[in-house]
Write an enzyme that holds these catalytic residues in place. Structure first.
Site, short mmCIF file in Angstrom:
data_model
loop_
_atom_site.label_atom_id
_atom_site.label_comp_id
_atom_site.label_asym_id
_atom_site.label_seq_id
_atom_site.Cartn_x
_atom_site.Cartn_y
_atom_site.Cartn_z
N LYS A 1 0.80 -1.19 -0.02
CA LYS A 1 -0.04 -0.06 -0.06
C LYS A 1 1.03 1.22 0.02
CE LYS A 1 -0.31 -0.53 5.03
NZ LYS A 1 -1.18 -0.99 6.09
N TYR B 1 17.16 29.00 9.01
CA TYR B 1 16.06 29.65 9.64
C TYR B 1 16.15 29.61 11.20
CZ TYR B 1 13.81 29.87 5.00
OH TYR B 1 13.24 30.23 3.78
N MET C 1 12.78 24.10 3.21
CA MET C 1 12.03 23.33 2.11
C MET C 1 12.92 22.65 1.14
SD MET C 1 9.17 24.97 -0.69
CE MET C 1 7.94 25.19 0.56
C1 LIG Z 1 -0.55 -2.16 6.59
C2 LIG Z 1 -1.21 -3.25 7.09
C3 LIG Z 1 -0.13 -4.35 7.23
C4 LIG Z 1 1.30 -4.36 7.43
O1 LIG Z 1 1.79 -3.63 8.31
P1 LIG Z 1 3.31 -3.45 8.72
O2 LIG Z 1 3.47 -3.05 10.00
O3 LIG Z 1 3.71 -2.54 7.81
O4 LIG Z 1 4.02 -4.87 8.48
C5 LIG Z 1 -0.77 -5.62 7.51
N1 LIG Z 1 -2.07 -5.71 7.62
C6 LIG Z 1 -3.00 -4.54 7.47
C7 LIG Z 1 -4.53 -4.83 7.63
C8 LIG Z 1 -2.39 -3.45 7.02
O5 LIG Z 1 -3.30 -2.25 6.89
#
Ligand SMILES: *Cc1c(COP(=O)(O)O)cnc(C)c1O
Length: 360
Positions: free
Chosen positions: A35, A255, A303
């Protein structure tokens, strides 16, 4: 001709880390979680690197799934948060995608849909995190309803941990107990373990592993852990020194003048800033790696630029490469200096930073 800020993604490292996950429960299947654009590493590239090994890929939403389908990834794509609207079900079914189901309403929506083929469903239980999922007391009924639907093929039992990275807490064991009790009469494959669960909680390693962060070589734990210590960082963030100056005692850099030289100092300006995803909260002292040596950030991150201490690096100058995280200084080591975790460092890298892939 391009800006020097770049990430280099080592696809062999990702494969190594995936194999480490699998080796901890060889009989299990593993869904590689990619993801958020593969945690900033490039979802399609990561999927291609793992396609012959992973049993499925996990994403957060249909748009992320469409990207993989359109790139020709043929392994099943699991929507970890389920579908947000019933109108997504047609695409899910047509393209052999899998979906989490986390509420009873979603079961009604699947029942009412006209689908080209039945879909695989991951029935999520709220075993204590209280974010998503069906309550334990409703779970068996939800499972039975799903199994009875023509629109549903296999059902995988699923839950998610709130605190698997905290090895001294009992929360994870309690969540596993809740899950076991509510599924005792159900004969179906189960999936509990994210990276921390996979690495450190034997009881959490069931029929399907769901490693995310660990694939990218970062440990979810604050301290050393035997399995996590075998991970290889996949992402290296680098840029180059674009200017150098001598800063006398009493003069400040950046800054708000938050850093002032207390000895004659040599300061390098690097083309990397918070608009690239390097955290603005990185404090003076955040480690960097230059010419085989450690140094540190000084002053505020701007930035597009930041300053580093070159006082003990006389050979470093304009054009010298600086590693901000990677194989020498890990993202997990940098994260506490910025009040965050490696997840946000990886996913925060912006479009302006070029991506290079090695060991395809
Ligand atoms: C993101 C996610 C994972 C993976 O989690 P990590 O901590 O990055 O290994 C597994 N299961 C679900 C439902 C997730 O949303």
């Amino acid at each position: 001709m391009s800006r020097a800020a770049k990430i280099t993604v080592d696809l062999d490292a990702i494969r190594h880390n995936f194999r480490l996950a699998r080796s901890l429960q060889p009989a299990a299947n593993a869904a590689a979680i990619i993801k958020a654009n593969g945690y900033g590493h490039g979802a399609v590239e990561v999927a291609k690197a793992l396609e012959s090994e992973a049993d499925a890929f996990g994403v957060a939403c249909i748009e992320e799934g469409v990207e993989l389908v359109e790139a020709g990834i043929s392994k099943p794509v699991l929507l970890l948060e389920g579908f947000f609207e019933a109108s997504e079900l047609e695409y899910i079914s047509d393209n052999g995608m899998w979906s989490a189901v986390h509420s009873l309403e979603q079961i009604d929506q699947i029942a009412a849909a006209q689908l080209s083929q039945p879909i695989n469903v991951w029935l999520k239980m709220d075993s204590g995190m209280h974010r998503l999922g069906v309550n334990p007391q409703d779970y068996q009924e939800a499972y039975k309803r799903l199994k009875a639907l023509d629109n549903v093929a296999d059902v995988i039992l699923m839950s998610h941990f709130s605190s698997a990275d905290e090895l001294d807490k009992s929360v994870t064991a309690e969540q596993i107990e809740v899950f076991n009790a509510a599924t005792a009469d159900i004969d179906a494959p189960a999936s509990l373990a994210n990276s921390a669960g996979t690495l450190a909680w034997e009881d959490a390693r069931r029929d399907w592993l769901r490693p995310g962060l660990m694939l990218y070589g970062a440990t979810p734990f604050p301290d050393a852990q035997d399995n996590a210590d075998k991970l290889i960082p996949a992402m290296t963030l680098t840029s180059e020194v674009i200017a150098v100056r001598d800063v006398p005692v009493g003069e400040s850099v950046g800054y708000a003048c938050t850093w002032t030289a207390d000895k004659p100092s040599r300061v390098g300006t690097v083309a990397l800033g918070y608009a690239d995803g390097y955290p603005r909260h990185a404090e003076t002292g955040t480690p960097v790696w230059i010419n085989g040596q450690r140094s540190r950030i000084i002053g505020r991150v701007s930035m597009d630029m930041l300053a580093i201490d070159l006082t003990d690096l006389p050979e470093a100058g304009v054009g010298t490469e600086v590693e901000f995280w990677g194989k020498h200084i890990t993202a997990a080591e940098v994260a506490p200096y910025c009040g965050t975790i490696p997840y946000t460092l990886f996913t925060g890298i912006t479009r302006r930073v070029h991506k290079h892939y090695i060991n395809r």
